[in-house]
Design a protein around this motif. Structure first.
Motif, PDB file in Angstrom:
ATOM      1  N   MET A   1      48.849  10.510  57.853  1.00  0.00           N
ATOM      2  CA  MET A   1      49.215  11.796  58.418  1.00  0.00           C
ATOM      3  C   MET A   1      50.040  11.576  59.692  1.00  0.00           C
ATOM      4  O   MET A   1      49.690  10.751  60.508  1.00  0.00           O
ATOM      5  N   TYR A   2      51.128  12.297  59.795  1.00  0.00           N
ATOM      6  CA  TYR A   2      52.022  12.250  60.953  1.00  0.00           C
ATOM      7  C   TYR A   2      52.478  10.825  61.276  1.00  0.00           C
ATOM      8  O   TYR A   2      52.330  10.345  62.392  1.00  0.00           O
ATOM      9  N   GLU A   3      53.039  10.170  60.295  1.00  0.00           N
ATOM     10  CA  GLU A   3      53.591   8.830  60.516  1.00  0.00           C
ATOM     11  C   GLU A   3      54.931   8.908  61.241  1.00  0.00           C
ATOM     12  O   GLU A   3      55.364   7.944  61.848  1.00  0.00           O
ATOM     13  N   HIS A   4      55.584  10.076  61.168  1.00  0.00           N
ATOM     14  CA  HIS A   4      56.870  10.274  61.832  1.00  0.00           C
ATOM     15  C   HIS A   4      56.837  11.606  62.581  1.00  0.00           C
ATOM     16  O   HIS A   4      56.271  12.588  62.100  1.00  0.00           O
ATOM     17  N   LEU A   5      57.456  11.619  63.739  1.00  0.00           N
ATOM     18  CA  LEU A   5      57.476  12.817  64.584  1.00  0.00           C
ATOM     19  C   LEU A   5      58.038  14.025  63.840  1.00  0.00           C
ATOM     20  O   LEU A   5      57.575  15.152  64.029  1.00  0.00           O
ATOM     21  N   SER A   6      58.978  13.808  62.946  1.00  0.00           N
ATOM     22  CA  SER A   6      59.602  14.914  62.215  1.00  0.00           C
ATOM     23  C   SER A   6      58.635  15.612  61.256  1.00  0.00           C
ATOM     24  O   SER A   6      58.922  16.710  60.790  1.00  0.00           O
ATOM     25  N   GLU A   7      57.496  14.997  60.953  1.00  0.00           N
ATOM     26  CA  GLU A   7      56.506  15.591  60.049  1.00  0.00           C
ATOM     27  C   GLU A   7      55.655  16.666  60.726  1.00  0.00           C
ATOM     28  O   GLU A   7      54.937  17.403  60.048  1.00  0.00           O
TER      29      GLU A   7
ATOM     30  N   ARG B   1      55.297   6.693  64.410  1.00  0.00           N
ATOM     31  CA  ARG B   1      54.045   6.714  65.165  1.00  0.00           C
ATOM     32  C   ARG B   1      53.643   5.296  65.555  1.00  0.00           C
ATOM     33  O   ARG B   1      53.594   4.398  64.731  1.00  0.00           O
ATOM     34  N   MET B   2      53.356   5.121  66.844  1.00  0.00           N
ATOM     35  CA  MET B   2      52.879   3.847  67.365  1.00  0.00           C
ATOM     36  C   MET B   2      51.355   3.818  67.368  1.00  0.00           C
ATOM     37  O   MET B   2      50.759   2.798  67.073  1.00  0.00           O
ATOM     38  N   TRP B   3      50.756   4.938  67.750  1.00  0.00           N
ATOM     39  CA  TRP B   3      49.300   5.039  67.755  1.00  0.00           C
ATOM     40  C   TRP B   3      48.847   6.485  67.795  1.00  0.00           C
ATOM     41  O   TRP B   3      49.612   7.376  68.138  1.00  0.00           O
ATOM     42  N   ALA B   4      47.599   6.665  67.416  1.00  0.00           N
ATOM     43  CA  ALA B   4      46.859   7.908  67.637  1.00  0.00           C
ATOM     44  C   ALA B   4      45.746   7.506  68.598  1.00  0.00           C
ATOM     45  O   ALA B   4      45.080   6.489  68.386  1.00  0.00           O
TER      46      ALA B   4
END
Length: 101
Positions: free
Chosen positions: A1-7, A52-55
């Motif tokens: 989930m949310y691997e890329h900011l555009s998502e 995404r670098m981290w959550a």
């Protein structure tokens, strides 16, 4: 989930801070994203190309961050479970925590 900011849908972003390296520190509105609980946390870092670098590390399973501020290279945040935390900007890991209730 949310691997890329555009998502991420723009209406669920409470804060999107642009960092010195061109990356983004994104704070999602936990009230608008109920599926956050039990999954990824609502504080995310993306690199300059949007990956995404981290959550951020959570205090406990299902907890969410209710607010956050960037102070130099550290993030100060509060959680739903009444913790004040300092989070490392490079790793997303909690450096320190204090129970505030």
């Amino acid at each position: 989930m949310y691997e890329h900011l555009s998502e991420i849908e723009p209406n669920i972003i409470s804060k999107n801070l642009i960092l010195r390296d061109g990356g983004h520190l994104v704070f999602l509105d936990y009230a608008k994203v109920p599926h956050i609980r039990g999954g990824i946390t609502n504080l995310l870092r993306f690199n300059a190309v949007g990956l995404r670098m981290w959550a951020a590390e959570a205090i406990e399973h299902g907890d969410v961050f209710t607010s956050m501020e960037l102070n130099g290279e550290t993030i100060h945040a509060f959680t739903w479970s009444c913790f004040s935390v300092v989070i490392d900007l490079d790793s997303g890991r909690i450096r320190s925590r204090i129970f505030t209730k």
